[in-house]
Motif scaffolding. Structure first.
Motif, PDB file in Angstrom:
ATOM      1  N   ALA A 197       0.844  -1.206   0.000  1.00 13.67           N
ATOM      2  CA  ALA A 197       0.000   0.000   0.000  1.00 13.67           C
ATOM      3  C   ALA A 197       0.876   1.252   0.000  1.00 13.67           C
ATOM      4  O   ALA A 197       0.581   2.237  -0.682  1.00 13.67           O
ATOM      5  N   LEU A 198       1.970   1.215   0.773  1.00 14.92           N
ATOM      6  CA  LEU A 198       2.858   2.378   0.831  1.00 14.92           C
ATOM      7  C   LEU A 198       3.473   2.646  -0.540  1.00 14.92           C
ATOM      8  O   LEU A 198       3.572   3.782  -0.990  1.00 14.92           O
ATOM      9  N   ARG A 199       3.894   1.568  -1.210  1.00 15.61           N
ATOM     10  CA  ARG A 199       4.513   1.694  -2.517  1.00 15.61           C
ATOM     11  C   ARG A 199       3.571   2.386  -3.491  1.00 15.61           C
ATOM     12  O   ARG A 199       3.998   3.192  -4.322  1.00 15.61           O
ATOM     13  N   ALA A 200       2.289   2.080  -3.358  1.00 10.42           N
ATOM     14  CA  ALA A 200       1.293   2.658  -4.259  1.00 10.42           C
ATOM     15  C   ALA A 200       0.829   4.028  -3.769  1.00 10.42           C
ATOM     16  O   ALA A 200      -0.087   4.613  -4.352  1.00 10.42           O
ATOM     17  N   ARG A 201       1.452   4.522  -2.705  1.00  6.48           N
ATOM     18  CA  ARG A 201       1.028   5.793  -2.113  1.00  6.48           C
ATOM     19  C   ARG A 201      -0.465   5.750  -1.761  1.00  6.48           C
ATOM     20  O   ARG A 201      -1.162   6.755  -1.832  1.00  6.48           O
ATOM     21  N   ASP A 202      -0.927   4.551  -1.415  1.00  4.63           N
ATOM     22  CA  ASP A 202      -2.343   4.344  -1.125  1.00  4.63           C
ATOM     23  C   ASP A 202      -2.573   4.556   0.371  1.00  4.63           C
ATOM     24  O   ASP A 202      -2.465   3.635   1.174  1.00  4.63           O
ATOM     25  N   VAL A 203      -2.861   5.797   0.737  1.00  5.95           N
ATOM     26  CA  VAL A 203      -2.986   6.139   2.150  1.00  5.95           C
ATOM     27  C   VAL A 203      -4.071   5.319   2.833  1.00  5.95           C
ATOM     28  O   VAL A 203      -3.852   4.709   3.878  1.00  5.95           O
ATOM     29  N   ALA A 204      -5.243   5.316   2.224  1.00  2.00           N
ATOM     30  CA  ALA A 204      -6.364   4.593   2.828  1.00  2.00           C
ATOM     31  C   ALA A 204      -6.036   3.111   2.944  1.00  2.00           C
ATOM     32  O   ALA A 204      -6.318   2.472   3.962  1.00  2.00           O
ATOM     33  N   GLY A 205      -5.408   2.560   1.922  1.00  5.30           N
ATOM     34  CA  GLY A 205      -5.059   1.150   1.938  1.00  5.30           C
ATOM     35  C   GLY A 205      -4.050   0.843   3.037  1.00  5.30           C
ATOM     36  O   GLY A 205      -4.154  -0.180   3.720  1.00  5.30           O
ATOM     37  N   ALA A 206      -3.093   1.728   3.215  1.00  5.73           N
ATOM     38  CA  ALA A 206      -2.098   1.526   4.263  1.00  5.73           C
ATOM     39  C   ALA A 206      -2.768   1.534   5.635  1.00  5.73           C
ATOM     40  O   ALA A 206      -2.465   0.700   6.493  1.00  5.73           O
ATOM     41  N   GLU A 207      -3.685   2.471   5.804  1.00  2.78           N
ATOM     42  CA  GLU A 207      -4.412   2.523   7.081  1.00  2.78           C
ATOM     43  C   GLU A 207      -5.173   1.232   7.311  1.00  2.78           C
ATOM     44  O   GLU A 207      -5.170   0.682   8.403  1.00  2.78           O
ATOM     45  N   ARG A 208      -5.827   0.768   6.246  1.00  2.00           N
ATOM     46  CA  ARG A 208      -6.620  -0.445   6.381  1.00  2.00           C
ATOM     47  C   ARG A 208      -5.708  -1.630   6.705  1.00  2.00           C
ATOM     48  O   ARG A 208      -6.021  -2.456   7.560  1.00  2.00           O
ATOM     49  N   ALA A 209      -4.576  -1.698   6.026  1.00  2.00           N
ATOM     50  CA  ALA A 209      -3.644  -2.800   6.265  1.00  2.00           C
ATOM     51  C   ALA A 209      -3.155  -2.784   7.708  1.00  2.00           C
ATOM     52  O   ALA A 209      -3.074  -3.821   8.371  1.00  2.00           O
ATOM     53  N   MET A 210      -2.852  -1.577   8.207  1.00  2.00           N
ATOM     54  CA  MET A 210      -2.396  -1.466   9.593  1.00  2.00           C
ATOM     55  C   MET A 210      -3.500  -1.889  10.553  1.00  2.00           C
ATOM     56  O   MET A 210      -3.257  -2.586  11.540  1.00  2.00           O
ATOM     57  N   ALA A 211      -4.734  -1.464  10.249  1.00  2.00           N
ATOM     58  CA  ALA A 211      -5.863  -1.833  11.105  1.00  2.00           C
ATOM     59  C   ALA A 211      -6.037  -3.350  11.123  1.00  2.00           C
ATOM     60  O   ALA A 211      -6.239  -3.945  12.186  1.00  2.00           O
ATOM     61  N   ASP A 212      -5.905  -3.995   9.967  1.00  2.00           N
ATOM     62  CA  ASP A 212      -6.015  -5.449   9.898  1.00  2.00           C
ATOM     63  C   ASP A 212      -4.950  -6.103  10.771  1.00  2.00           C
ATOM     64  O   ASP A 212      -5.210  -7.056  11.496  1.00  2.00           O
ATOM     65  N   HIS A 213      -3.744  -5.552  10.670  1.00  2.00           N
ATOM     66  CA  HIS A 213      -2.625  -6.054  11.458  1.00  2.00           C
ATOM     67  C   HIS A 213      -3.020  -6.102  12.931  1.00  2.00           C
ATOM     68  O   HIS A 213      -2.835  -7.125  13.611  1.00  2.00           O
ATOM     69  N   PHE A 214      -3.588  -4.994  13.413  1.00  2.00           N
ATOM     70  CA  PHE A 214      -3.944  -4.933  14.827  1.00  2.00           C
ATOM     71  C   PHE A 214      -5.139  -5.821  15.141  1.00  2.00           C
ATOM     72  O   PHE A 214      -5.225  -6.373  16.232  1.00  2.00           O
ATOM     73  N   ARG A 215      -6.045  -5.933  14.202  1.00  2.00           N
ATOM     74  CA  ARG A 215      -7.186  -6.810  14.436  1.00  2.00           C
ATOM     75  C   ARG A 215      -6.672  -8.211  14.760  1.00  2.00           C
ATOM     76  O   ARG A 215      -7.192  -8.886  15.657  1.00  2.00           O
ATOM     77  N   GLY A 216      -5.638  -8.644  14.043  1.00  2.00           N
ATOM     78  CA  GLY A 216      -5.063  -9.954  14.293  1.00  2.00           C
ATOM     79  C   GLY A 216      -4.465 -10.064  15.680  1.00  2.00           C
ATOM     80  O   GLY A 216      -4.671 -11.046  16.382  1.00  2.00           O
ATOM     81  N   ILE A 217      -3.760  -9.020  16.088  1.00  2.00           N
ATOM     82  CA  ILE A 217      -3.135  -9.040  17.410  1.00  2.00           C
ATOM     83  C   ILE A 217      -4.192  -9.132  18.496  1.00  2.00           C
ATOM     84  O   ILE A 217      -4.074  -9.905  19.447  1.00  2.00           O
TER      85      ILE A 217
END
Lengths: 229, 229
Positions: A197-217
């Motif tokens: 997501a970062l590579r694509a400069r996809d801000v919303a996607g990066a946020e979502r990916a980070m949120a997913d990460h924490f959901r797992g934790i």
DNA sequence: CGACGTGGGACGTGGGACGTCCCGCGGCCT
DNA sequence: AGGCCGCGGGACGTCCCACGTCCCACGTCG
């Protein structure tokens, strides 16, 4: 007052512009210049040592400390373990703060990260995937990833604060005997998502990916708690 | 080792499940049960006192402390004042973290706040506007607003962490002699904007209002710094 | 019955002595 | 000459003892 001596020593450091690592006056000199006994000086220095404002080396001398966030880690760990309420709730609070922080930070990172930053992250994720294929966990790589991620912000406090929360979380988990070992492959995948997501400069996607990460934790944390009770 | 005695006392508190405010054994009892001298016990207690893990009342006894974030405030304040780099940069770091936190939190608040919460905020903003018309500053109301705002999250750590950063910021500003007094009317208006957005369940608007709020603080901070140099 | 005074418990401070650790200097061996 | 070893001094670590200060509680006296 003991607190006053502590403040005097701090003020002395500030007045003399002593940088971290600089030697402090010896205990004998301090007891003379502050006009108190050695016991009082030692108590003040011990307190400052606990705050990481001073570093005491046995048989060598006393030095200005790094003023790290170690006391925050100690305090939060104690508070969590001693909490009257169950400590799963306390850990969730810490996790929530990490989550809010990292979600907000990833947005700023996505704005300003350069190619070199992306390359460094790529290297880390690559090593993660290598370790995952070997079935090994990689706590150090995880830490390094998040640390490198926020390097570009130029805010030295951010990685330290996140590391502090990370330390509290894992220290409590260790004491409680939780073996929060997620599948390494899943963790590597989460980090890969963030990088993509970062590579694509996809801000919303990066946020979502980070949120997913924490959901797992959070899910793991909940399971571990249930398993123990 | 001094550190070891500190850990022993902490462990004692954990083992006996002593809640905050509970009395600790006297120094004499501790020196016997830990097998060390009174000086060593006192040094450990002083260190724990600095961490707010223990509270010492002269002539009365030693009690389990609140494990508040006071040590974080002390540490960050010292670190900022002692920073080799100029302290405007250090303060900006702290401000940035507050900003990220509050921007991320306001979103969650907007999701879950109820009518009673809105009513309480309305009362506070109303008093702000009253004070503003009288030309008075209202630092207490400002604090209360942010505190009340995050009450609904049920995360006890959030207000304490924000208060800690707030304290560091204002303590440093005080020492440095910065008179960061914005026009009260402007501050009241900013808070009104936030409340209005919350009322409308306008998540994006609330985020934007909060961001504007911080933009104003940063601008003032920069001006104050320039004025001093 | 209530106000005052006194005693004991607990922390605060001071002073001194001895142990432990580390570094650096000087002598000694190679 | 160069390197190794032993020794001494400086600095922190621990301990002991004594006295001061503060707070509470009990008992006494008005």
């Amino acid at each position: 007052m003991g607190t006053q001596i502590r403040r005097d020593v701090m003020q002395l450091i500030l007045d003399r512009r002593l940088p971290p690592g600089a030697p402090l006056p010896t205990e004998a000199e301090l007891m003379e210049s502050l006009g108190v006994s050695r016991n009082s000086v030692r108590e003040a220095l011990k307190a400052l040592q606990a705050l990481d404002i001073v570093e005491i080396r046995h048989g060598y001398g006393t030095y200005v400390g790094q003023a790290s966030l170690t006391p925050l880690v100690d305090g939060l760990t104690f508070r969590t373990l001693a909490g009257v309420a169950d400590d799963h709730a306390a850990l969730t609070e810490i996790l929530q703060i990490r989550e809010v922080l990292e979600e907000g930070l990833i947005r700023r990172v996505a704005d300003g990260i350069g190619d070199d930053g992306l390359a460094r992250l790529e290297s880390i994720v690559g090593r993660m995937e290598g370790a995952a294929r070997a079935g090994e966990a990689f706590p150090d790589l995880d830490r390094t990833f998040h640390e490198t991620l926020y390097d570009t912000l130029g805010n030295a406090l951010v990685p330290q604060l996140l590391a502090a929360f990370w330390n509290v979380y894992h220290r409590v988990a260790k004491v409680r005997g939780w073996t929060s070992d997620p599948a390494p492959a899943v963790t590597a995948c989460r980090h890969r998502d963030i990088l993509t997501a970062l590579r694509a400069r996809d801000v919303a996607g990066a946020e979502r990916a980070m949120a997913d990460h924490f959901r797992g934790i959070e899910a793991r944390s909940g399971q571990a708690t249930l398993g123990v009770r």
